[in-house]
Design a protein around this motif. Sequence first.
Motif, PDB file in Angstrom:
ATOM      1  N   UNK A 133      40.391  50.195  50.008  1.00 14.33           N
ATOM      2  CA  UNK A 133      39.931  48.845  50.296  1.00 14.33           C
ATOM      3  C   UNK A 133      38.505  48.651  49.821  1.00 14.33           C
ATOM      4  N   UNK A 134      38.289  47.622  49.037  1.00 14.84           N
ATOM      5  CA  UNK A 134      36.966  47.314  48.523  1.00 14.84           C
ATOM      6  C   UNK A 134      36.618  45.900  48.954  1.00 14.84           C
TER       7      UNK A 134
ATOM      8  N   UNK B 278      46.045  45.872  43.579  1.00 10.16           N
ATOM      9  CA  UNK B 278      46.722  44.900  44.438  1.00 10.16           C
ATOM     10  C   UNK B 278      48.055  44.469  43.825  1.00 10.16           C
ATOM     11  N   UNK B 279      48.889  43.829  44.606  1.00  6.93           N
ATOM     12  CA  UNK B 279      50.220  43.473  44.144  1.00  6.93           C
ATOM     13  C   UNK B 279      50.306  42.161  43.388  1.00  6.93           C
TER      14      UNK B 279
ATOM     15  N   UNK C  66      39.452  54.105  56.863  1.00  4.72           N
ATOM     16  CA  UNK C  66      38.970  53.288  55.759  1.00  4.72           C
ATOM     17  C   UNK C  66      38.916  51.808  56.117  1.00  4.72           C
ATOM     18  N   UNK C  67      38.989  51.517  57.424  1.00  2.00           N
ATOM     19  CA  UNK C  67      39.113  50.086  57.722  1.00  2.00           C
ATOM     20  C   UNK C  67      37.851  49.310  57.321  1.00  2.00           C
TER      21      UNK C  67
ATOM     22  N   UNK D  19      41.007  44.160  48.608  1.00  2.00           N
ATOM     23  CA  UNK D  19      41.276  44.791  49.892  1.00  2.00           C
ATOM     24  C   UNK D  19      42.305  45.908  49.793  1.00  2.00           C
ATOM     25  N   UNK D  20      43.402  45.711  49.023  1.00  2.00           N
ATOM     26  CA  UNK D  20      44.420  46.770  49.037  1.00  2.00           C
ATOM     27  C   UNK D  20      44.130  47.881  48.036  1.00  2.00           C
ATOM     28  N   UNK D  21      42.963  47.902  47.401  1.00  2.00           N
ATOM     29  CA  UNK D  21      42.712  48.866  46.329  1.00  2.00           C
ATOM     30  C   UNK D  21      42.570  50.291  46.880  1.00  2.00           C
ATOM     31  N   UNK D  22      43.179  51.234  46.175  1.00  2.00           N
ATOM     32  CA  UNK D  22      43.066  52.657  46.536  1.00  2.00           C
ATOM     33  C   UNK D  22      42.455  53.409  45.355  1.00  2.00           C
TER      34      UNK D  22
END
Lengths: 626, 626
Positions: A283-284, A306-307, A6-7, A290-293
């Motif tokens: 990641x979007x 994200x955090x 998923x990079x 970026x950290x989205x799943x």
Amino acid sequence: MRRKEFRDLADPEDAHEAIASLDLRPDDETVPLRESRGRVLAERVDADLDVPGFDRASVDGYAVTARDTFGADEADPVRLELVGEVHAGAEPDVEVGEGECAEISTGAVLPPGADAVVMVERTDREDDEVLVRTSLAPGDRVMFAGADVAAGERALGPGTVLTPREIGLLSALGVDEVPVRGRPTVGIISTGDELVRPGEALDSDAGEIYDVNSYTTATAVEEAGGEARLYPHAGDDYEAMESVLREAAAECDLVLSSGSTSASAVDVIYRVVEEAGELLLHGVAVKPGKPMLVGRLQDSAYVGLPGYPVSALTIFRTFVAPAIREAAGLPEPETATVEGEMAVRERYAEGRLRYMPVGLVSDGDGNTLVYPVDKGSGATTSLVEADGVVAVPPDVEYLEAGERVEVQLFSPEVRPPSVFGAGEDDPALSRVLDRVSRPRYLGVGTRQGRRRLRDGVTDVAVVTGDGTPGDATELGGWTREWGLVVPDGNPTGVENLVDLVDDDLRFVNRTTDAGLRTTLDDAVAALADDRGVDRHELVEAVDGYEFAVRAHESPARKVLSGSADAGLGLRVTADRLGMDFVPCGDEPVRVLASDDRLEKRGVQRLRDAVVDAADVLDDLPGYGPL
Amino acid sequence: MRRKEFRDLADPEDAHEAIASLDLRPDDETVPLRESRGRVLAERVDADLDVPGFDRASVDGYAVTARDTFGADEADPVRLELVGEVHAGAEPDVEVGEGECAEISTGAVLPPGADAVVMVERTDREDDEVLVRTSLAPGDRVMFAGADVAAGERALGPGTVLTPREIGLLSALGVDEVPVRGRPTVGIISTGDELVRPGEALDSDAGEIYDVNSYTTATAVEEAGGEARLYPHAGDDYEAMESVLREAAAECDLVLSSGSTSASAVDVIYRVVEEAGELLLHGVAVKPGKPMLVGRLQDSAYVGLPGYPVSALTIFRTFVAPAIREAAGLPEPETATVEGEMAVRERYAEGRLRYMPVGLVSDGDGNTLVYPVDKGSGATTSLVEADGVVAVPPDVEYLEAGERVEVQLFSPEVRPPSVFGAGEDDPALSRVLDRVSRPRYLGVGTRQGRRRLRDGVTDVAVVTGDGTPGDATELGGWTREWGLVVPDGNPTGVENLVDLVDDDLRFVNRTTDAGLRTTLDDAVAALADDRGVDRHELVEAVDGYEFAVRAHESPARKVLSGSADAGLGLRVTADRLGMDFVPCGDEPVRVLASDDRLEKRGVQRLRDAVVDAADVLDDLPGYGPL
């Protein structure tokens, strides 16, 4: 490791599609009418009865046979025999024959034989007879059965949001159990060993912080029409986290987690989702996405946010809230966006879509100005300083000052603050602001306050020292006593600024943005002048002169915690924290307003509050009028 | 009787003042943070701790002493000894000395000795050594304690409405119990012997109707930020009503009743308020405000609303809701008004302020048109057909078509319907409308439907028979089988229209607005032609030809109830109600749209739904394609 697949960050459209492909829709349910406000009808409701259910008198008067009144008028009334009366809520026990009438109250059943009602005002009563002084047609002052709603008619359609009006109509139809769309249940998972729920004890030395995203996200879920369920905090332990994730997935339509800062937590979530479901996206290509799943977890949908709080809220609002509303059957809120123009130029060149957090402010003419809020590093204060986001496309390099932009608000209720100020962090000001409705104030210090006023972003600057810019007006102000805050009993015996320089004390200063710091710098410079030495020499002599902290109480608290002997501060702070105070002088604090914002109501309210602040100053030790 | 003192209606301003003089404000209270959404802060919240509470790494990487990295770059990295690691949520057990570094994760505590963090991306690990390929300044990638919020800073002011953002900030500060404004408790009393609560059995013969105002008002109270409490229905009995009023006054900040239609109920309330409190006002010079009462009841405030639902909601919204919001500390909703232009001319000459109920509709260009909704006599359907009110001053004689007016919406969420139609009441149409989001449809019959389309009020007319006006387009339609609906088993043996004319049957017709009635009239005229007689002759021969009821099921239901032998109706109705059907023919039902509204999205959605209605027609006996 499969994460590498998923990079390449997914396109935002793909993220929307991935979430849309998940099924969040819960079963329909039935709720009591009394609790149905804001719910969404699941199916059409047709009338099952006539409203009214009978031919009903619309006025107080007499039920008559219209034919009997033909030709009657003021000059030539017709005389009818009064044969009984009918009250609202009672079955008529009288029949109206030719030449007869019955007294009737508004809402009562038209008795058999009658076909019209004459208002009491158009009659005269004479014992058992009634003089009717007007002609009536059949149906006059009668609401026929079913005239309001007839049985079989369509009353409300599926998808109708129930407000007082619809609840009124359902009441009229006697519907007390309402078929409504279910609210999607959204489980909220918090991970990360450093997170502690509000209300629990915090160990800052161990790097603990309060969990911000759980309650924020839960509230945002409820705002979007979902039902939020908070799961016990799971830390970063694999077993615990897996069990919480699986429990939430079994109980909820959607599971949300927000990124723990630790990579291991992400790995655990990643593994659990892969084992018990399917990862659709990692990641979007949006900032911050970026950290989205996105994935499935057992039979539930899963989204990892994200955090950082503003990032989490932004991604939630953009990608998740619409899916929750859709699942709940709710329409997009109409007021969720506003237009405005950029107050300043903003550069941007990151090559991916950016949801830029922004604040709103009204200028003097009532236009909405938009300014970027980017405190970075996950500042929670950005949550209340930003009002929404502007989507900046990947190919935009900068937004010009004055350029029109559309702001996606964090909540439909968001409005620009009544007055927007920045500058000195001051306890008297905090109290004065309490008397103004919906102010926004950033305690960024005198220097930054002046800069933002000059940039035309803020309405007001609160500054120490002298000098009012040519295009600003002083609304008022006060003086405050400043000096050295020391532990209770003054154990080091410091008596003035000279001792600070000459004794071996650990000092805590304020940052250079603070007006109070400038006041200290000036006093040290004056002392250097007196001694005929360079001020740097004196500064070097103070242990900790460059150890600078941000807000008005911060140095005192460092002293309280034992990490310093004296701190730059105010008498009011020493008093509040039960510490001793070594006075060094008074400094003026002045509230300046931009000339072209003087007409703003909020600015005027603030001016009134500043002018009327005598009681506030009386309450605060060391404060006085300018 | 003292009521006479109030026979001069009060000025609306006086009514506002009278209500403002009442004290509805409840005590402040404390609620858990988790349940604080939408509540209003009662007092200022200052930060009680630093956020973060420690110097915190902003990235994953290595904690270093910045001085050690001076001069380092890609070509000439500096080599540091790795002496330990620090995780988020753990106290550092390592100190960073000269030439040393410690691995650190985002959010972890900066270990003693370190003053900066280098991102892992700018380093290389070689066993126990780390190559740092960039120069750092002290503070790089570190968020210092209190940088987000410092202890002592003003966080949120009194009067702040708590949304996810504020709840996030309070979470960060560890505040889990929030001081908020109390919600005023509003007791709702329903009086009147004729009223029955939804869900209970209704005796229409005894003139009973369902209580509309209790749930409507309760919901409107909640929408305004109050807490509604419904009291048991009291009828018109003095003792019962007095005891309920006194109980409610003892328990609530405000008691609301809505006018029973019976004068005796008003008298009872009047007496109780006079005995246990004070009557401030009786009757306000607004339409509809004549029956309004304002006073005190024991220690509570009291307002009596008019009895008709739209009137009650209008008076509530205008006079009571602002007082409830004020008491709850809530701001006026920003979206509570919209501007529009009058779709038609409206005459008015009553000499007092009128809150005219109006509906909204968007024209083809997206302008908002406003049209009066006045079904009179307390129709509950006006509740959902009106979107708000226009205040028409006493001296205005008429509002011109095209004149701009401001509409005060019943709820901030109110929006014009996506498509607005009027015309024939038809079961297939009901189902088709289910597939369109937020339609509004008035089943006023073909004749009225055509008229409203011609007046430019509606987008769409649904009509039977032929003839499409020049400025309208047919979107589609269907046919439906019509005839005589008779009891199951057809006890009178009626076989066709001829029997209706020739046999001695009690008939129920539809009103002349119904297209179905026109179809019957035409069929009777054709029969008269066949027989060579005048159609009036045949009409006179039918017992009940002029006994006309309003909606498509109404005649059948009259037959079901035994008050007629045959009714004009549709096969689908006979089928649905388990009755027999005597077919007389098929009639076309056509959906016409105004040409200048064809671009409206809602009209297009309706057209799609009409075109795709084959499954709906298959489902309904007697229906078929045009």
